[in-house]
Design a protein around this motif. Sequence first.
Motif, short mmCIF file in Angstrom:
data_model
loop_
_atom_site.label_atom_id
_atom_site.label_comp_id
_atom_site.label_asym_id
_atom_site.label_seq_id
_atom_site.Cartn_x
_atom_site.Cartn_y
_atom_site.Cartn_z
N VAL A 48 6.36 2.81 0.50
CA VAL A 48 5.55 1.75 0.53
C VAL A 48 5.23 1.20 2.04
O VAL A 48 6.07 1.42 2.88
N ILE A 49 4.00 0.84 2.27
CA ILE A 49 3.64 0.23 3.47
C ILE A 49 3.59 -1.30 3.00
O ILE A 49 2.66 -1.88 2.23
N PRO A 50 4.70 -2.26 3.22
CA PRO A 50 4.88 -3.74 2.73
C PRO A 50 3.47 -4.67 3.41
O PRO A 50 3.39 -4.30 4.48
N SER A 54 1.89 4.79 1.34
CA SER A 54 1.81 5.33 2.75
C SER A 54 1.15 6.54 2.91
O SER A 54 0.57 6.93 3.85
N LEU A 89 0.73 -1.23 -0.07
CA LEU A 89 -0.17 -0.13 0.12
C LEU A 89 0.74 1.30 -0.02
O LEU A 89 2.03 1.18 0.28
#
Lengths: 478, 478
Positions: free
Chosen positions: B333-335, B231, B229
């Motif tokens: 990125v939000i992994p 951030s 996602l």
Amino acid sequence: MPAADPKFLKYVDEHEDAFIARLKEAVEIPSVSGNIEYVKDVENMADWLVAQLTDLGVKAEKRGIGKHVLDGKEVDLPPVVIGSIGNDPAKKTVLVYGHYDVQPALKEDGWDYEPFTLTPDPKTGRLYGRGSTDDKGPVMGWLNVLEAHKNLGLEMPVNLKMIFEGMEESGSVNLDKFIESEKDKFFAGLDCMCISDNYWLDTKTPCLTYGLRGVNYYEIKVSGPDRDLHSGVFGGTIHEPMTDLIILMSKLVSPTGEILIPGVKELIAPVTKDEQEKFEKIHFQMSDIQGAVGGDQTLTDDTVVTLMGRMRNPSLSLHGIEGAFSAPGSKTVIPCSVKGKFSIRTTPNLGVKNTTELVLKYLNDEFKKIGSKNRCEVSLGHGGEPWVTDPNHYNFRAAHKATVAVYGVEPDYTREGGSIPVTLDFANILGLNILLLPVGRGDDGAHSTNEKLDKSNYINGTKLLGSYLYELAAEKKD
Amino acid sequence: MPAADPKFLKYVDEHEDAFIARLKEAVEIPSVSGNIEYVKDVENMADWLVAQLTDLGVKAEKRGIGKHVLDGKEVDLPPVVIGSIGNDPAKKTVLVYGHYDVQPALKEDGWDYEPFTLTPDPKTGRLYGRGSTDDKGPVMGWLNVLEAHKNLGLEMPVNLKMIFEGMEESGSVNLDKFIESEKDKFFAGLDCMCISDNYWLDTKTPCLTYGLRGVNYYEIKVSGPDRDLHSGVFGGTIHEPMTDLIILMSKLVSPTGEILIPGVKELIAPVTKDEQEKFEKIHFQMSDIQGAVGGDQTLTDDTVVTLMGRMRNPSLSLHGIEGAFSAPGSKTVIPCSVKGKFSIRTTPNLGVKNTTELVLKYLNDEFKKIGSKNRCEVSLGHGGEPWVTDPNHYNFRAAHKATVAVYGVEPDYTREGGSIPVTLDFANILGLNILLLPVGRGDDGAHSTNEKLDKSNYINGTKLLGSYLYELAAEKKD
């Protein structure tokens, strides 16, 4: 009672096919700004735009803004296309912005369609193609408005200035310098500005956007040994950089998203009554975010708290670590130097400078507490200021009325959680109220495969942009 | 008073050149076990060894041990070469182990010499070449001992059994099965064992090695959203897997290397008086480790604490994270799914099973405390048991005396911080006292570029291996 000329609205309805043909032409020019192979296409796109604008009665031209290095080669930056139509001192003068460059796209990335061919799906009304929604659709919207007025012989309700850049997807290099240098020339005499380059929050509700979070990207570098070491031989004998780094990273944000850096929370602006009301009115359900995330990981079940978490409060995300083992499988390495990466999404009062001071002081203090013999260096990679403007300005009132007139509903008032850096450049240098007026929907997939723009959004969007100009002309200045 | 036949020692001194020529021949066969391109060379090396052994009076043969998949292709595993000489029931019978395969090496990796040509440096006496010290030098040492005895018409002081494998650098696949299947056949009637496949702790002091740490490699997988996602859009609204993972990883080890998993510290065996004395006698200065690390990151300035930290106490290292952003630069990125990797070097009482139970319980409890909606899964990747043997066994007493006789100094008694898995296979299946008797120095650079063996270590090492057999024959069984 809509202010827009009914002839304009009728024209738009009657020229759907021609407008789609215009977007099709635009999508067919693969104006990818981030790849050396498309330099010529980007230039062609600028020429195409100038030709279209000129044909529609606009005084338009390309303006060079310098060179840059792309894929190792120095080339001209994509030119800025500027245009103006109307010069009536009795009318308001509005600046509109869009960009004619696009993200890269290859069919083999997973597209169901040729990305550089506009492909309508007759069942759903979706128009698939790279740039359809980001940002060629909105730019064509402005051209459609101009065409209607020219062909109907209607006078434009405002003086219109336009700037379309070709470098938005690649960092808008030198655009700030161009704005600065033309501040008292091309950009003189402006009343307000409209940027159409974002999206509705959901798929149903038009919105007006009045704020953007900033973003500060930080790196914590912890280093010690001068080479990577084997954990069998050195594990248990030295201060390991990863141990120190992980401890520091663990002290930044709580599992519930609370930023643990002292002083940050205290700076968050209090929620005003007007803000609270605007957030409560936003059309949003928890299922919207759960669908987008692909799971139920939300911090709360409260829609207003969720929306404020996304739009008006700061957040901190840990992105990863450079220099540590990151491949599948196992490796018994003690990395000698590691860089932890995190960013803070910032909101008003949390400027780049004061936030960074809090971050540096806190992490340096925490590192001292660890008592390690390693070295620690915290640095700001890049910083972008947050932005918020007055959503009750006549610029927004005009867009509100236009939305009600075209869509029959009141728009949501939203802020974007992400950043749109050009907004800040225009706001800071020109000191204008800026309206972000999206055309596309939240599920358009800008930057993704199968990017699309719904036909109804394109056609109603054209009406919206035109109606906004009429409402703006009618609106009393504050 | 040395037990070795003086004629043997004299022979070794007079045949330096021939012994170096033997090592040169061995190094010239690029027997890389981990690359499909060298399959034939590995086989050639086994044939060369069998021919040499046979020529030296040993009953030698190649034994197939099955197939494996190498670089996607099923091929025969390198054969095990076994040999035996002598069958006198009045003599002790000793098993020696070595390996004839080597790590990969290319000149362009940064070698100053052709890796598969043994290159002596006349100034330093160093013999450069892949496998010079790991493990062709020691294997040639045994062959040199045999040659001396054959050519001098001397009887060997013990019955000697040999096993040389060709898969040590690639996991010793199926060797355990071979040992198991030959337990009561080839491996019957053994008194003790000697493995020459490790190194002195420093560059000056011979050592005998009586222990190895085990290693358990763990993965903590935290996952939630079904896609990565942005951030800007999702930061501040969801439980982020990285936040949870970093908190868990921060709870494993303190900055001073203390393992924070309850129950682990309590299992560490108390230091005996004999152990304490052996550690205190080790020739070691803090500058040795500082030189190897390339900095002063040691947890203590105490040499004994440092050595125990490396050799006899468990340690925990954080290796990295898979699935997070790990490249240079920045990515917001939000992994959606991340795997934290760490390993514990284990010591006696910390078995794979009980240590893993403590790890799983602790991390699962800590994850519950976080109260996250993400999923967490902790798993053991691979586990290798620790090993320690009796350093006062006659096997070690013999090596001690041989060291004093050859080098004129008492050997250090060391343990290795890393693992040598074959040691455990032999120890567990055959139940033998195993002596690890290194030939090379701590700076030989096994697995690295410019791997070398000092000529003096090679020649004195040959004397040492031979003298050890004499001392073993003379030593009274416990």
